[in-house]
Structure formats: C-alpha cells, structure tokens
Design a protein around this motif. Structure first.
Motif, PDB file in Angstrom:
ATOM      1  N   LYS A 160       0.715  -0.872   0.007  1.00  0.00           N
ATOM      2  CA  LYS A 160      -0.191   0.328  -0.005  1.00  0.00           C
ATOM      3  C   LYS A 160       1.338   0.969  -0.010  1.00  0.00           C
ATOM      4  N   ARG A 161       0.346   2.386  -0.365  1.00  0.00           N
ATOM      5  CA  ARG A 161       0.791   3.498  -0.335  1.00  0.00           C
ATOM      6  C   ARG A 161       1.958   4.187   0.970  1.00  0.00           C
ATOM      7  N   LEU A 162       1.312   3.633   1.775  1.00  0.00           N
ATOM      8  CA  LEU A 162       1.833   4.582   2.939  1.00  0.00           C
ATOM      9  C   LEU A 162       2.610   3.435   3.351  1.00  0.00           C
ATOM     10  N   ILE A 163       3.342   2.095   2.342  1.00  0.00           N
ATOM     11  CA  ILE A 163       4.756   1.554   3.174  1.00  0.00           C
ATOM     12  C   ILE A 163       5.578   2.785   1.881  1.00  0.00           C
ATOM     13  N   GLY A 164       5.192   2.560   0.320  1.00  0.00           N
ATOM     14  CA  GLY A 164       5.498   4.157  -0.012  1.00  0.00           C
ATOM     15  C   GLY A 164       5.701   4.921   0.310  1.00  0.00           C
ATOM     16  N   HIS A 165       5.523   5.477   1.474  1.00  0.00           N
ATOM     17  CA  HIS A 165       5.369   7.055   2.176  1.00  0.00           C
ATOM     18  C   HIS A 165       6.272   7.296   2.669  1.00  0.00           C
ATOM     19  N   VAL A 166       6.138   5.685   3.794  1.00  0.00           N
ATOM     20  CA  VAL A 166       7.510   6.355   4.696  1.00  0.00           C
ATOM     21  C   VAL A 166       8.580   5.456   4.268  1.00  0.00           C
ATOM     22  N   LEU A 167       9.169   4.646   3.485  1.00  0.00           N
ATOM     23  CA  LEU A 167       9.951   4.479   2.921  1.00  0.00           C
ATOM     24  C   LEU A 167      10.302   4.978   1.524  1.00  0.00           C
ATOM     25  N   ASP A 168       9.640   5.296   0.993  1.00  0.00           N
ATOM     26  CA  ASP A 168      10.221   6.142  -0.300  1.00  0.00           C
ATOM     27  C   ASP A 168       9.933   4.984  -1.499  1.00  0.00           C
ATOM     28  N   LEU A 169       9.611   4.278  -1.409  1.00  0.00           N
ATOM     29  CA  LEU A 169       9.762   3.749  -2.544  1.00  0.00           C
ATOM     30  C   LEU A 169       8.820   2.730  -3.564  1.00  0.00           C
ATOM     31  N   PRO A 170       9.038   2.315  -4.673  1.00  0.00           N
ATOM     32  CA  PRO A 170       8.031   2.402  -5.793  1.00  0.00           C
ATOM     33  C   PRO A 170       7.129   1.042  -5.293  1.00  0.00           C
ATOM     34  N   VAL A 171       6.093   0.815  -5.369  1.00  0.00           N
ATOM     35  CA  VAL A 171       5.033  -0.103  -5.366  1.00  0.00           C
ATOM     36  C   VAL A 171       5.756  -2.097  -6.001  1.00  0.00           C
ATOM     37  N   ASP A 172       7.032  -2.037  -6.456  1.00  0.00           N
ATOM     38  CA  ASP A 172       7.830  -2.985  -6.929  1.00  0.00           C
ATOM     39  C   ASP A 172       8.475  -3.508  -5.665  1.00  0.00           C
ATOM     40  N   GLN A 173       9.259  -2.724  -4.653  1.00  0.00           N
ATOM     41  CA  GLN A 173      10.123  -2.435  -3.793  1.00  0.00           C
ATOM     42  C   GLN A 173       9.909  -2.333  -2.446  1.00  0.00           C
ATOM     43  N   ARG A 174       8.566  -3.057  -2.087  1.00  0.00           N
ATOM     44  CA  ARG A 174       7.494  -2.610  -0.451  1.00  0.00           C
ATOM     45  C   ARG A 174       7.476  -3.933   0.009  1.00  0.00           C
ATOM     46  N   LEU A 175       8.233  -4.114  -0.294  1.00  0.00           N
ATOM     47  CA  LEU A 175       8.104  -6.223   0.643  1.00  0.00           C
ATOM     48  C   LEU A 175       8.658  -6.402   1.705  1.00  0.00           C
ATOM     49  N   GLU A 176       9.701  -5.572   2.188  1.00  0.00           N
ATOM     50  CA  GLU A 176       9.964  -5.684   3.316  1.00  0.00           C
ATOM     51  C   GLU A 176       8.752  -4.797   3.898  1.00  0.00           C
ATOM     52  N   GLY A 177       8.873  -3.681   3.567  1.00  0.00           N
ATOM     53  CA  GLY A 177       7.534  -2.390   4.500  1.00  0.00           C
ATOM     54  C   GLY A 177       6.365  -3.840   4.541  1.00  0.00           C
ATOM     55  N   THR A 178       6.457  -4.493   3.579  1.00  0.00           N
ATOM     56  CA  THR A 178       4.624  -4.840   3.543  1.00  0.00           C
ATOM     57  C   THR A 178       4.743  -5.852   5.310  1.00  0.00           C
ATOM     58  N   ILE A 179       6.377  -7.100   4.900  1.00  0.00           N
ATOM     59  CA  ILE A 179       6.217  -8.313   5.740  1.00  0.00           C
ATOM     60  C   ILE A 179       5.730  -7.612   7.321  1.00  0.00           C
ATOM     61  N   ALA A 180       6.970  -5.832   7.463  1.00  0.00           N
ATOM     62  CA  ALA A 180       6.099  -5.218   8.755  1.00  0.00           C
ATOM     63  C   ALA A 180       5.256  -5.543   9.044  1.00  0.00           C
ATOM     64  N   THR A 181       4.589  -4.291   8.464  1.00  0.00           N
ATOM     65  CA  THR A 181       3.320  -4.542   8.819  1.00  0.00           C
ATOM     66  C   THR A 181       2.034  -5.708   8.834  1.00  0.00           C
ATOM     67  N   SER A 182       2.223  -7.052   8.432  1.00  0.00           N
ATOM     68  CA  SER A 182       2.621  -7.959   8.503  1.00  0.00           C
ATOM     69  C   SER A 182       2.436  -8.610   9.713  1.00  0.00           C
ATOM     70  N   VAL A 183       3.498  -8.386  10.348  1.00  0.00           N
ATOM     71  CA  VAL A 183       4.320  -9.036  11.941  1.00  0.00           C
ATOM     72  C   VAL A 183       3.861  -7.709  12.716  1.00  0.00           C
ATOM     73  N   ALA A 184       3.260  -6.991  12.676  1.00  0.00           N
ATOM     74  CA  ALA A 184       2.816  -6.468  13.358  1.00  0.00           C
ATOM     75  C   ALA A 184       1.217  -6.268  13.848  1.00  0.00           C
ATOM     76  N   GLY A 185       0.588  -7.004  11.886  1.00  0.00           N
ATOM     77  CA  GLY A 185      -1.085  -7.838  12.345  1.00  0.00           C
ATOM     78  C   GLY A 185      -0.250  -9.188  13.623  1.00  0.00           C
ATOM     79  N   VAL A 186      -0.216  -9.438  13.227  1.00  0.00           N
ATOM     80  CA  VAL A 186       0.009 -10.895  14.141  1.00  0.00           C
ATOM     81  C   VAL A 186       0.380 -10.246  15.547  1.00  0.00           C
TER      82      VAL A 186
END
Length: 404
Positions: A341-367
């Motif tokens: 999501k754009r939340l990850i792009g805004h925080v890390l200043d990364l395009p959509v195809d480079q947001r895997l690590e940010g996504t994983i961080a949100t997943s762990v936060a969810g758990v």
C-alpha cells in the motif's frame, strides 16, 4: 436512547496517557494524577450523557479505579462527555457488575464491558464454515493471497489477465501457503474510473469457472457490487470481500445473507474528516455488523478490515496500524490488508515493486496485534514471517518454564 460506543484504548506510556485524558477535556490538575492509573487498562466510552457520566465516575472510584471526564461535568455545564475508564482487569470486572443495575442505559454498557473483558483471553480455536469449505480460526494467523485479474491494479496490473496465468498464480500461492485466495477484477486505487457490473463479471467468470473446481481452499470475491457478488456466489465463491462494508450497494447485505456467505466488511468513507479516528471507524463497523446480522450472519461470519489506504492519510494509516488491537473489542475476526500500500511507499519512499520488506513489517505488526487474517501479494515471504511471528506472539508466556 443512543447506544454507547465503547472500546479498549491502547496506552503504553505516561505521555500517551496524559494526551488521551487531555483530549477528554479533563481538568489539567487531575491529568498527572490519573495518567498513571491508565497504564493498567483504559476503556473509552464516547458521548455519555451527563447523569450517566456522574455514575461512571462514582462507580469506578468505588472499585479503586478512576474515570476521566470533561472538566465541566462537575459543575453540570455539559450535556454529554467522553469518558476514559481507568483501572485493572479485576476492577473492571467489579465495575461491570455494579453498573448492570444502574439507569441511563448503563445496563447495556455493563454487558458491553463484560464482552470486552472476554476478548482479553487467548483466542479459542474454532472452524468457520465457508459454503462448503472451512477456515480454522484462532490456531494461527491465516494468509489470504491476492489475485488481481484487472489490467490496471495499482501493484500488478495486467500480469494475470490471461486465464492460464491467473489460475497458475492462484495455484502457486496455495502451494506457498495461502489459506484462501481473494480475487478482484476492478481496481480500487485512487483516481480509477469505476467499471460496470457486466465488465467486472466478464473478467471474473472465466477465472472462477476454471479455478473453483481445481482448488480446495476458500475463494473470496473482492467486489462492492451486489450483482457481481450474487453471480459469484451462485458460481460457488465462498466469501465476499466488500470495500464498502455492506454500505455501498444497498442490496449487498441481502445477497450475502441469501447465500449465507461470510463477509469481510472494510472501513471506508468518502472524506478524510474524523471526529475520533478509531471511534468513527468503530461506529462504521457497528453499522456494517448490524446490516450483516439483520440478514442472518453472526460472529465469525463477519470479518472486519480497517481499510488501510482507504479514506486515510499516511498519519491516520499509521495511527490505525499502531492500534489494531483496539478492533478486537468488536468481537469479530480481523483482516489486515496493507500489502504494497501507499503507506509503505510514503514511509520508505519506495515504488510499488520494492515494498516487500515494508509489507512484511506490517504483517508482523498484525500478528502482534492479534489479527486473524493478513491479505498479501507475496505469499511465500509473508507466510514465513507470519509463521515466525505466530511462534512468538501466539504462545502462552510462561507455560513451559517454571518461575517464568
């Protein structure tokens, strides 16, 4: 009488506690005194009539807790106030029992509080029937794999519009550990032009016809149109995922009820204005839950999604992410959908195809927050991270170690 809006509020330190009490409108002299009390547990009740606020304050003090109210409550110069109840779990148990006999709608508040206290216990393992297929809730965090069959999706538009590629990708996600697949055929990213129900179904029908007989995991259909949902359910879809929480299409609640399909109700609205961010979201969810219940669904069949990236600024998204566990007070399963999501792009200043690590961080936060399902594009990497996080956060601390 207007129903009370009650929810746990997450306060981890004195600064957060003082800020929350100040927002109630309490007298400045009492903020420091009450702040420390809130580090046990804190419950926020919104828009409480003046007579009821007096009773809540008195009864919380009587069990050894406290209640922050607006400074003008003591001189009876407000008609209503938000109330921050401060205490330990034991004090809340005593308090809930005492207010069951009180007037001004406080009996219902006591019942709500008893339900909130039950939510503090570890989740019980149970089975959710999904129209012929099943999901086990409470055992581990489930992973929902995303399959976009649309040419203009924000993250992978056009990659899976070919039928063979779409089916192959779904099967690959299942092999990688997806517990269910969510199929969507219309982009909901900001600025996109809505498509007709006919166009949406023309994209979905061939994929569903091919995929449903070949898979054993539940298939969720991501649509906000009742016409598309009904066609999908008739074809054998197991779950409906509605980005408008049954409040967009007036016929959607009837459709999910007719087919008795579990439904994901996502928070959404047309503007960014909020009175209380989490409080307003809770009110939205309660309307969605009521619509679902009026049409025959209940408990685990109604899954709530905070709607990361929808009708929220970056700061609002981060606030919701940091307070996901407050949604547990609704008493329904929670789905988190923050992948790429754009939340990850805004925080890390990364395009959509480079947001895997940010996504994983949100997943762990969810758990860590206790969500039940996480919706992701990259199943394998997220499955591994979620399994590791489950091993840490879902275990019962001290169970296997004497003196822990």
């Amino acid at each position: 009488m207007k129903e009370f809006q009650m929810r746990w509020i997450k306060l981890d330190n004195l600064e957060e506690a003082k800020r929350a009490i100040a927002q109630i409108g309490s007298d400045s002299g009492g903020i420091a005194f009450m702040a420390g009390k809130s580090l046990g547990k804190a419950i926020k009740v919104e828009n409480v009539p003046l007579p009821a606020a007096h009773i809540l304050k008195q009864e919380m003090l009587s069990v050894g807790g406290d209640a922050a109210v607006h400074r003008n409550v003591i001189v009876n110069k407000v008609e209503a106030t938000d109330v921050l109840l401060l205490g330990t779990v034991r004090q809340f148990e005593q308090f809930a029992q005492k207010i069951l006999a009180q007037p001004f709608g406080l009996k219902e508040l006591g019942q709500q509080l008893k339900a909130l206290l039950k939510g503090l216990e570890p989740p019980q393992e149970r089975t959710l029937a999904c129209r012929g297929r099943e999901l086990v809730l409470g055992k581990r965090t489930l992973v929902m794999g995303i399959l976009n069959v649309t040419p203009d999706s924000f993250s992978d538009g056009g990659r899976y519009v070919d039928l063979k590629q779409a089916v192959s990708h779904a099967e690959q996600m299942i092999e990688e550990g997806a517990d269910l697949i969510d199929i969507g055929a219309e982009s909901t990213r900001p600025g996109t032009v809505p498509i007709s129900a006919q166009e949406e179904w023309s994209r979905l029908e061939p994929v569903l016809k091919e995929l449903l007989p070949r898979t054993t995991v539940p298939i969720s259909l991501d649509t906000y149109k009742a016409e598309v949902a009904e066609k999908g359910l008739e074809a054998g879809v197991n779950i409906i995922n509605d980005i408008w929480g049954l409040q967009g299409d007036p016929d959607m609640a009837r459709v999910v009820g007719k087919y008795h399909a579990p439904v994901i109700v996502m928070h959404n609205q047309k503007e960014l204005n909020y009175h209380h961010l989490l409080g307003d979201m809770m009110a939205f969810f309660r309307r969605s839950i009521q619509l679902a219940e009026e049409n025959g669904l209940s408990r685990d069949e109604i899954i709530v999604d905070p709607g990361i990236g929808f009708a929220k600024t970056r700061e609002q998204d981060l606030e919701v992410m940091s307070r996901l566990d407050e949604l547990k007070s609704l008493g329904h399963p929670i789905l988190l959908a923050a992948s790429r999501k754009r939340l990850i792009g805004h925080v890390l200043d990364l395009p959509v195809d480079q947001r895997l690590e940010g996504t994983i961080a949100t997943s762990v936060a969810g758990v860590a927050a206790g969500v039940d399902m996480i919706r992701v594009h990259d199943v394998l990497a997220n499955r591994r991270a979620i399994d590791m996080a489950d091993a840490i956060y879902r275990r019962l601390r001290g169970r296997n170690f004497a003196g822990a």
